[in-house]
Design a protein around this motif. Structure first.
Motif, PDB file in Angstrom:
ATOM      1  N   LEU A 247      50.049  41.141  39.574  1.00 25.99           N
ATOM      2  CA  LEU A 247      51.510  41.132  39.525  1.00 25.99           C
ATOM      3  C   LEU A 247      52.056  40.372  38.314  1.00 25.99           C
ATOM      4  N   GLY A 248      51.175  39.782  37.532  1.00 29.50           N
ATOM      5  CA  GLY A 248      51.614  39.025  36.374  1.00 29.50           C
ATOM      6  C   GLY A 248      51.879  37.557  36.639  1.00 29.50           C
ATOM      7  N   LEU A 249      51.473  37.062  37.806  1.00 29.33           N
ATOM      8  CA  LEU A 249      51.605  35.641  38.113  1.00 29.33           C
ATOM      9  C   LEU A 249      50.402  34.874  37.577  1.00 29.33           C
ATOM     10  N   GLY A 250      50.651  33.692  37.030  1.00 34.50           N
ATOM     11  CA  GLY A 250      49.563  32.795  36.694  1.00 34.50           C
ATOM     12  C   GLY A 250      49.001  32.170  37.952  1.00 34.50           C
ATOM     13  N   VAL A 251      47.768  31.682  37.875  1.00 34.18           N
ATOM     14  CA  VAL A 251      47.101  31.104  39.036  1.00 34.18           C
ATOM     15  C   VAL A 251      46.590  29.709  38.712  1.00 34.18           C
ATOM     16  N   ASN A 252      47.053  28.739  39.481  1.00 36.12           N
ATOM     17  CA  ASN A 252      46.545  27.381  39.457  1.00 36.12           C
ATOM     18  C   ASN A 252      45.781  27.132  40.755  1.00 36.12           C
ATOM     19  N   ALA A 253      45.118  26.007  40.843  1.00 36.86           N
ATOM     20  CA  ALA A 253      44.417  25.642  42.078  1.00 36.86           C
ATOM     21  C   ALA A 253      44.410  24.130  42.206  1.00 36.86           C
TER      22      ALA A 253
ATOM     23  N   ARG B 127      53.959  31.010  38.634  1.00 41.30           N
ATOM     24  CA  ARG B 127      52.573  30.875  39.050  1.00 41.30           C
ATOM     25  C   ARG B 127      52.526  30.568  40.541  1.00 41.30           C
ATOM     26  N   ILE B 128      51.351  30.737  41.113  1.00 40.27           N
ATOM     27  CA  ILE B 128      51.060  30.149  42.412  1.00 40.27           C
ATOM     28  C   ILE B 128      49.978  29.098  42.205  1.00 40.27           C
ATOM     29  N   GLU B 129      49.971  28.092  43.061  1.00 40.56           N
ATOM     30  CA  GLU B 129      48.850  27.158  43.098  1.00 40.56           C
ATOM     31  C   GLU B 129      48.102  27.376  44.403  1.00 40.56           C
ATOM     32  N   LEU B 130      46.880  27.823  44.313  1.00 39.37           N
ATOM     33  CA  LEU B 130      46.057  28.052  45.487  1.00 39.37           C
ATOM     34  C   LEU B 130      45.736  26.728  46.159  1.00 39.37           C
ATOM     35  N   TYR B 131      46.018  26.646  47.458  1.00 39.48           N
ATOM     36  CA  TYR B 131      45.640  25.466  48.238  1.00 39.48           C
ATOM     37  C   TYR B 131      44.157  25.584  48.563  1.00 39.48           C
ATOM     38  N   THR B 132      43.342  24.745  47.928  1.00 42.88           N
ATOM     39  CA  THR B 132      41.882  24.845  48.046  1.00 42.88           C
ATOM     40  C   THR B 132      41.298  23.818  49.011  1.00 42.88           C
TER      41      THR B 132
ATOM     42  N   ARG C  91      33.804  31.110  38.747  1.00 46.35           N
ATOM     43  CA  ARG C  91      33.106  32.394  38.662  1.00 46.35           C
ATOM     44  C   ARG C  91      33.879  33.477  39.414  1.00 46.35           C
ATOM     45  N   ARG C  92      34.455  33.116  40.546  1.00 45.26           N
ATOM     46  CA  ARG C  92      35.216  34.098  41.331  1.00 45.26           C
ATOM     47  C   ARG C  92      36.601  34.317  40.755  1.00 45.26           C
ATOM     48  N   ILE C  93      37.193  33.273  40.170  1.00 48.65           N
ATOM     49  CA  ILE C  93      38.556  33.368  39.635  1.00 48.65           C
ATOM     50  C   ILE C  93      38.513  32.941  38.166  1.00 48.65           C
ATOM     51  N   PRO C  94      37.940  33.753  37.297  1.00 48.32           N
ATOM     52  CA  PRO C  94      37.832  33.356  35.890  1.00 48.32           C
ATOM     53  C   PRO C  94      39.178  33.240  35.188  1.00 48.32           C
ATOM     54  N   GLN C  95      40.216  33.828  35.776  1.00 45.86           N
ATOM     55  CA  GLN C  95      41.551  33.755  35.181  1.00 45.86           C
ATOM     56  C   GLN C  95      42.298  32.484  35.554  1.00 45.86           C
ATOM     57  N   LEU C  96      41.651  31.576  36.270  1.00 42.76           N
ATOM     58  CA  LEU C  96      42.335  30.354  36.706  1.00 42.76           C
ATOM     59  C   LEU C  96      42.910  29.616  35.502  1.00 42.76           C
ATOM     60  N   ALA C  97      44.201  29.334  35.542  1.00 39.50           N
ATOM     61  CA  ALA C  97      44.869  28.688  34.413  1.00 39.50           C
ATOM     62  C   ALA C  97      44.704  27.175  34.435  1.00 39.50           C
TER      63      ALA C  97
END
Length: 250
Positions: free
Chosen positions: A192-198, A157-162, A212-218
């Motif tokens: 690419l098949g990566l999970g997404v955290n924030a 996964r990546i963790e988005l720096y918010t 709403r913009r990133i509904p796939q946020l894990a």
């Protein structure tokens, strides 16, 4: 699927560390958060132990194992040998690798994947052999090539720096610009098949637009704002407020 909420207990530990006393208790408040429906706990054991202490880690591991076996333990840190040894001692479910200098007050940028590609490729494997999911801290600047490197070197996964998004709390037009970059980064990761955290400076107010913009946020890892709200609403009610902001039904 709604995003899961991982409660970062660093701010609780930092408040405790102002005195040579055992309160507020990281374990007790972590228990309250988990009883209120948090999906896990996050810690960032810095080398100087100014937030969570190394001695907190086995206590949290035991709390999860004994009382909340379905909850996850996420440990953030810069991948030194010392950090690896700490993780090996408690076997977290997820390790989030961040490019922090020890002198930083808090995490304030993602990895430069081009510059640190070889370094990260060499350290990810041992964590995965430990059984950890590996997430890499990433800037939300829409750089699809950087995200592709994260995938290629073995991240799960990546963790988005918010932080920049949270910093726009009084500038909605700028928040929309930053949110667009975060969304493009997340879309590239998902493709690419990566999970997404924030994580970082997420609040009850700004989470809905992010979802709403990133509904796939894990998963959203939240500490500072959650701890601040807990002073007003209590930990249990604050966790419920953040769960609702993550799109969860309470």
């Amino acid at each position: 699927m709604p995003a899961k909420l991982s409660v970062n207990v660093n701010a609780i530990a930092m408040l405790r560390n102002r005195r040579d006393l055992p309160w507020p208790s990281v374990e007790a408040l972590g228990r309250i958060a988990l009883k209120a429906g948090a999906s896990g706990l996050t810690v960032h054991p810095r080398p100087d132990q100014r937030h969570v202490r190394f001695s907190d880690l086995p206590v949290i591991r035991a709390l999860l194992d004994d009382e909340f076996p379905d909850a996850e333990f996420n440990i953030e840190g810069y991948p030194t040998q010392e950090f690896f040894d700490l993780c090996a001692g408690v076997e977290p479910d997820q390790v989030t690798l961040v490019p922090d200098d020890p002198s930083q007050a808090t995490s304030d940028h993602g990895w430069d994947f081009r510059k640190h590609q070889d370094f990260l490729a060499g350290v990810i494997g041992p964590y995965k052999k430990m059984g950890c999911r590996v997430s890499l801290f990433a800037d939300g600047d829409g750089d699809a090539e950087a995200v592709a490197i994260a995938k290629a070197i073995g991240a799960d996964r990546i963790e988005l720096y918010t932080g920049p998004y949270g910093g726009c709390y009084d500038a909605p037009e700028q928040a929309a610009v930053v949110l667009d970059g975060l969304g493009k980064t997340a879309d590239a990761a998902t493709a690419l098949g990566l999970g997404v955290n924030a994580g970082h400076d997420l609040t009850v107010s700004n989470l809905p637009a992010l979802l709403r913009r990133i509904p796939q946020l894990a998963e959203a890892s939240i500490g500072h704002a959650l701890t601040a709200e807990a002073l007003e609403f209590g930990m249990a009610e604050t966790v419920r407020r953040f769960r609702r902001a993550c799109g969860q039904s309470i």
